[in-house]
Every structure is written in C-alpha cells, then in structure tokens.
Design a protein around this motif. Structure first.
Motif, mmCIF file in Angstrom:
data_model
loop_
_atom_site.group_PDB
_atom_site.id
_atom_site.type_symbol
_atom_site.label_atom_id
_atom_site.label_comp_id
_atom_site.label_asym_id
_atom_site.label_seq_id
_atom_site.Cartn_x
_atom_site.Cartn_y
_atom_site.Cartn_z
ATOM 1 N N LEU A 143 1.796 -4.207 8.909
ATOM 2 C CA LEU A 143 0.816 -3.971 7.886
ATOM 3 C C LEU A 143 1.482 -3.561 6.580
ATOM 4 O O LEU A 143 2.493 -2.878 6.595
ATOM 5 C CB LEU A 143 -0.154 -2.876 8.331
ATOM 6 C CG LEU A 143 -1.103 -3.265 9.467
ATOM 7 C CD1 LEU A 143 -1.835 -2.040 9.956
ATOM 8 C CD2 LEU A 143 -2.096 -4.315 8.997
ATOM 9 N N TRP A 159 0.821 -1.208 0.000
ATOM 10 C CA TRP A 159 0.000 0.000 0.000
ATOM 11 C C TRP A 159 0.855 1.259 0.000
ATOM 12 O O TRP A 159 0.608 2.211 -0.732
ATOM 13 C CB TRP A 159 -0.932 0.005 1.208
ATOM 14 C CG TRP A 159 -2.144 -0.853 1.038
ATOM 15 C CD1 TRP A 159 -2.355 -2.104 1.555
ATOM 16 C CD2 TRP A 159 -3.315 -0.542 0.258
ATOM 17 N NE1 TRP A 159 -3.564 -2.598 1.165
ATOM 18 C CE2 TRP A 159 -4.186 -1.663 0.373
ATOM 19 C CE3 TRP A 159 -3.700 0.548 -0.497
ATOM 20 C CZ2 TRP A 159 -5.431 -1.683 -0.254
ATOM 21 C CZ3 TRP A 159 -4.936 0.521 -1.130
ATOM 22 C CH2 TRP A 159 -5.784 -0.580 -1.010
ATOM 23 N N ARG A 160 1.877 1.272 0.850
ATOM 24 C CA ARG A 160 2.723 2.456 0.934
ATOM 25 C C ARG A 160 3.571 2.632 -0.325
ATOM 26 O O ARG A 160 3.798 3.756 -0.785
ATOM 27 C CB ARG A 160 3.606 2.384 2.175
ATOM 28 C CG ARG A 160 2.817 2.485 3.486
ATOM 29 C CD ARG A 160 3.759 2.440 4.670
ATOM 30 N NE ARG A 160 3.051 2.591 5.929
ATOM 31 C CZ ARG A 160 2.527 1.602 6.635
ATOM 32 N NH1 ARG A 160 2.615 0.357 6.181
ATOM 33 N NH2 ARG A 160 1.899 1.825 7.776
ATOM 34 N N ARG A 168 -2.949 4.214 6.170
ATOM 35 C CA ARG A 168 -2.175 3.043 6.602
ATOM 36 C C ARG A 168 -1.451 3.311 7.916
ATOM 37 O O ARG A 168 -1.336 2.428 8.764
ATOM 38 C CB ARG A 168 -1.168 2.650 5.522
ATOM 39 C CG ARG A 168 -1.795 2.219 4.210
ATOM 40 C CD ARG A 168 -2.843 1.155 4.367
ATOM 41 N NE ARG A 168 -2.282 -0.104 4.864
ATOM 42 C CZ ARG A 168 -3.011 -1.187 5.131
ATOM 43 N NH1 ARG A 168 -4.331 -1.155 4.989
ATOM 44 N NH2 ARG A 168 -2.446 -2.285 5.568
#
Length: 301
Positions: A300, A126-127, A284
């Motif tokens: 995560l 995601w990042r 996030r």
C-alpha cells in the motif's frame, strides 16, 4: 504465549497510559524547577518500579514471572529506552509541557523513516506526504520567534520522538512473548544499574515535597509503562498509537494549572498539522495490517 488481540481493551489501556504519562512529565518538570538533577530523577524513576514489581510478585508468590529467555533483548530495549527517557524527561525541563508533547507526536513519522532505512520498506505517497506534513507542522510551531521554542529544546524534543519510535518497535517485539510486568521490570533493573553511578554523583538532599514528587514520578511512570506495554500486547502499534494524542489535552491542562502557560498561536496551528500527519501514518499502517491478514498483496502507498 502470544496474547489474543483485543482492540478496544488495547485502546483503553493506551488512553489511561497517555494520561498517566502526561502527569509524570508534569512532576518531572516540577522536580527540575526545584533543582533536582535529571540523572537522579531518572534513577528513582526506574528504581521505584523495579522495587515495586519485585515486592508485588514476591507477595503473590509469582517471582517466576520474571524468568526470561531473552535477556539480551531486554538489555537492548533498556539501552534504547534509557537514552530515550533522558531526552523525553529532559525536554519537559526545557520547553513548556504542551510544546514538548507535540514534538513527541512526530514519533510515527520517524517510524516511517526507520522502516525505510532499516527494513527497506519504502513508503508510498501517503506516508511520504505524512512525513512532509509533520515536518511542516513542526516548522509552524517553531515559528519565526523561537522565544517559546528554543533550538536546544526543539532538537531534544525531536530526538526524544526518534527514540520513542525505536522503543515502540522493541515493545511490540517483546510483547509477543513476555508479560508486561516482565518487560517493565527488566527495563527498570538494567536502567538502574546504568544510572546509579551518575545519580550518586549528582544526588542532593530533598525535603518532603521533593521526595513526594520523586515517588509520584516512579509510581505514575510504572503504571503508565505497564499499561502501555499491555496495550501493545493486545493491539498493534498502529491501532493504539492514536490514543497518544490525548496527551496534548492533559499537557495543556497541566501547563495551565501549574505554570499558567497557554500555548501561543503557532502551537495551536501547528499541533493539529502534526497530529494529522501521525493519524495518516496510523491509518495507513492499519490498512496495511488488514491487507497482510488477508494474504499477500501489493504494498500500500
């Protein structure tokens, strides 16, 4: 003493800070158009808050609030902050307000990169996606025709965002033990010492309007910085950073009212892309903070 977390208060403080910061940048652009040197603007930007804080605390008998056991941390924050301020104020004198503001929104993306390089916190999918999305947004804003976004302005704007990411980490650390006014005072005081020789070298006479602009920069910058530091005292970086995106509205409004500037199509397309990337990072980080509060878990993505 560590402050109790108050998320809604933190969001409100950061929202007000964003508005005042955008107004300060408008004034900085106006001083640049009047030929006032950036070094002198920066000096007064820091000197006025330092004097105001000392006067305020002295009148209330609260000078002991300026005592600190972390002078070297304040000095480091001042060094990083002054460098960042040079870029942040400099870019608005090169680019239109809206474009310079959007480039500042890449700061969360640099926070991800810095975490990987300095803290060995490898980002997940995601990042990584957010960073790539943000870079794509900047590329869209730059566009094939760089008449509105010259390379010099692009480099300065991205450099400013990088320094903002470093400053946010510093503020969060200092906010755990120091009062907002204490943090702002030492930043201003250390910066004034460093900027004074350069300011004296470049200083020029000003009319009443010029001095009013300088005074406005100092006071709005002081208020914005106190509110920003207070927001990080009552909330996490990830939770309050979303309010920073309101600066785009104000920057666009100021640019239109003061200079008749309306961002081109490339900015209207690229800006939401950059904002979305920043929101993904904030989202996030918020989830990661909740996971850490519940106990050790798998990192995560």
């Amino acid at each position: 003493m560590r402050a109790t977390q108050q998320p809604m208060l933190a969001l409100g403080l950061r929202l007000c800070s964003a508005m005042l910061l955008s107004f300060m940048l408008l004034l900085v652009k106006l001083t640049g158009e009047r030929g006032i040197a950036l070094s002198e603007t920066m000096f007064w930007r820091q000197c006025i808050p330092a004097i105001a804080i000392v006067g305020w605390l002295a009148a209330r008998g609260g000078l002991e609030q300026l005592r600190t056991e972390r002078p070297w941390v304040h000095a480091r924050r001042a060094a990083i902050g002054t460098s960042g301020m040079f870029l942040t104020l400099g870019v608005v004198q090169i680019l239109p307000l809206a474009e310079s503001t959007v480039l500042g929104f890449t700061a969360p993306l640099f926070a991800v990169i810095l975490s990987a390089l300095l803290l060995r916190e490898m980002p997940g999918k995601w990042r990584i996606t957010a960073v790539l999305l943000g870079l794509a947004g900047v590329a869209i804003i730059a566009g094939p025709d760089r008449a509105h976004l010259p390379l010099k302005g692009l480099v300065v704007g991205i450099g400013a965002a990088f320094m903002v990411a470093l400053v946010s980490i510093q503020l969060r650390d200092l906010g755990r033990t120091e009062q907002p006014l204490t943090v702002v005072f030492y930043f201003s005081a250390f910066s004034v010492i460093a900027l004074a020789p350069l300011a004296l070298w470049t200083a020029t006479p000003h009319d009443a309007t010029g001095w009013l602009l300088i005074l406005g920069i100092g006071l709005s910058g002081l208020a914005a910085q106190v509110l920003m530091t207070a927001a990080l005292r009552f909330g996490t970086v990830a939770s309050v950073m979303v309010m920073d995106y309101s600066q785009l509205f104000w920057a666009t409004l100021w640019g239109w009212l003061a200079f008749g500037h309306v961002p081109p199509t490339s900015t209207w397309i690229g800006a939401p892309v950059v904002v979305t990337a920043g929101l993904v990072v904030a989202w996030r980080e918020h989830i990661a903070a909740q996971a850490r509060a519940r106990g050790p878990r798998k990192a995560l993505p």
